[in-house]
Scaffold this motif. Structure first.
Motif: not given
Length: 457
Positions: A122-125, A9-12, A116-117, A197-199
């Motif tokens: 969204a996952a964090r929030l 998830n590089e860059g994301g 991906r960013s 793993y959020l990709v």
């Protein structure tokens, strides 16, 4: 076999926080999308996000609809209001990028990386929203508990009236700050564990389910979430508590040790030095890799085996070691089928290898009959002869056929009385029966099985 790795998830990852132009650019595109949708009177699309006008509000409360708006933005990228946000980095042309893997100016991220960013954002929030709600509930519960205790202390006997103020003094008389309780949330730190793993865009729809994972669960299962797309399977993973995960990992380790030929009890590591310690470390690395691969295989290809392992608890380790010797990697197909597993578990230890892949097809009552033959060598040789004479499929059918059970039932009495057996005995008067003698007797037994009733030969 190497466990599958999550796509990079590089860059994301944290670009929305570290890239100074990405956040305002995404908000500007979203503002234009809202304008277009309102002009087109597409209320059914706007209703998906409940009137939210900030990207963060959509990410926090409506993450499953983010892919819809991402796709709309991509489809509209050539329109005058949008093209400025989709020009390729370093390009002097006025047109938008033509594919999702070309870096976009000025953030210098591809469209996929931007997606991906947003996914990680969204996952964090979502995770933080759930954590805050939990902490607030706990704070209210604790406040209610303290209030109830003070009331009970004021009305209770003298001892209660004396102790209650002391408890208040130690606990404090102030209201609990929910922020202080967040460290006790079972999912505290979940984002850091799952972030690699959020990709995939489809994961937006699963963030609410991911948020229900505890951090301890995620450390074991997190690497699997990007490979589990079925909601039912994901629910199964979420339902596994820490103790159950420990049992499943223990079963996986039993499989790994058996497969690698490692004894289950090797003694403590701290007692070893030099080469012995290095050898142990090397073996542990191999076991860890095999455990990871095995866990992946069970979850992704044989999820039905999870129920059997959970039900057996730590005793699953013994059954895994027993049956791995027979089935190898196919053991989990047996664990998936309760009837097959029940049959295989009831096969006597000394007959496991000789019955081999037929174990799960032998009813427990027939296994018990065969186990009553006292001479174990004789029992093994008789089954070997049966497999040679009848073939596995036919023999399996005869073993499971209730009509032929009376024939099997005669075997213990036939061989447990005066029949003495020594496979390599030299034929002669008074000598024990050898393998050839057993073959002759076996031929009569096998013919009875073919006929379906007992014959005297």
């Amino acid at each position: 076999m190497t466990p599958a790795k999550a796509p990079s998830n590089e860059g994301g990852g944290s670009e929305r926080r570290t890239n100074p132009v990405l956040r305002p650019a995404v908000q500007a595109v979203f503002d234009r999308l809202l304008t277009v949708l309102r002009k087109a009177r597409r209320s059914e699309v706007l209703d998906l996000i409940g009137g939210a006008e900030r990207v963060d509000d959509v990410l926090r409360n409506y993450p499953d609809h983010v892919p819809t708006f991402l796709e709309l933005a991509w489809q509209l990228r050539a329109q005058p209001d949008f093209v400025v946000f989709f020009r390729a980095s370093g390009s002097r042309g006025d047109g938008p990028v033509q594919d999702r893997s070309t870096p976009i100016a000025p953030c210098d991220l591809t469209f996929d990386q931007i997606g991906r960013s947003l996914l990680t954002g969204a996952a964090r929030l979502v995770f933080e929203r759930r954590e805050r709600a939990w902490a607030e509930r706990r704070a209210k519960q604790e406040a209610a508990r303290r209030s109830k205790r003070r009331e009970a202390g004021a009305k209770g006997p003298l001892s209660s009236r004396l102790i209650s103020p002391l408890k208040t003094m130690f606990e404090g008389d102030h209201d609990l700050d929910p922020a202080h309780l967040r460290a006790h949330y079972p999912g505290h730190g979940l984002f850091a564990v799952l972030r690699p793993y959020l990709v995939e865009p489809w994961q937006f729809a699963f963030l609410e389910q991911y948020a229900r994972l505890g951090t301890a669960q995620a450390k074991v299962l997190g690497h699997l979430i990007w490979r589990v797309r079925a909601p039912e399977m994901l629910e199964t993973l979420i339902s596994l508590d820490v103790e159950e995960l420990s049992v499943i990992q223990a079963a996986c380790r039993a499989f790994a040790e058996t497969t690698l030929g490692v004894p289950p009890d090797q003694g403590p590591r701290w007692e070893l030095k030099g080469k012995a310690a290095r050898d142990r470390d090397r073996i542990e690395e191999q076991i860890a890799a095999e455990v990871s691969t095995t866990l992946d295989a069970i979850v992704l290809r044989h999820p039905g085996a999870l129920d059997a392992i959970r039900e057996m608890g730590l005793s699953a380790r013994r059954e895994v070691r027993r049956l791995t010797q027979v089935y190898g990697a196919d053991i989990w197909m047996v664990f998936e089928q309760p009837d097959r597993l029940h049959n295989a578990r009831n096969v006597p230890d000394h007959l496991l290898r000789v019955l081999g892949p037929l174990c799960h097809r032998v009813p427990p009552d027939v296994s018990a009959i065969l186990g009553h033959i006292r001479d174990r060598t004789l029992a093994r040789d008789l089954i070997t002869l049966a497999r040679e004479d009848l073939g596995d499929e036919v023999l399996a059918g005869y073993l499971a056929d209730p009509v032929r059970k009376p024939i099997w039932n005669t075997l213990p009495a036939k061989f447990n009385n005066a029949y003495k057996y020594q496979p390599d005995a030299t034929p002669g008067l008074g000598a024990p029966n050898n393998r050839e003698s057993l073959r002759l007797i076996g031929a009569g037994i096998f013919q009875s099985l073919r006929l379906g009733h007992l014959e005297i030969f």
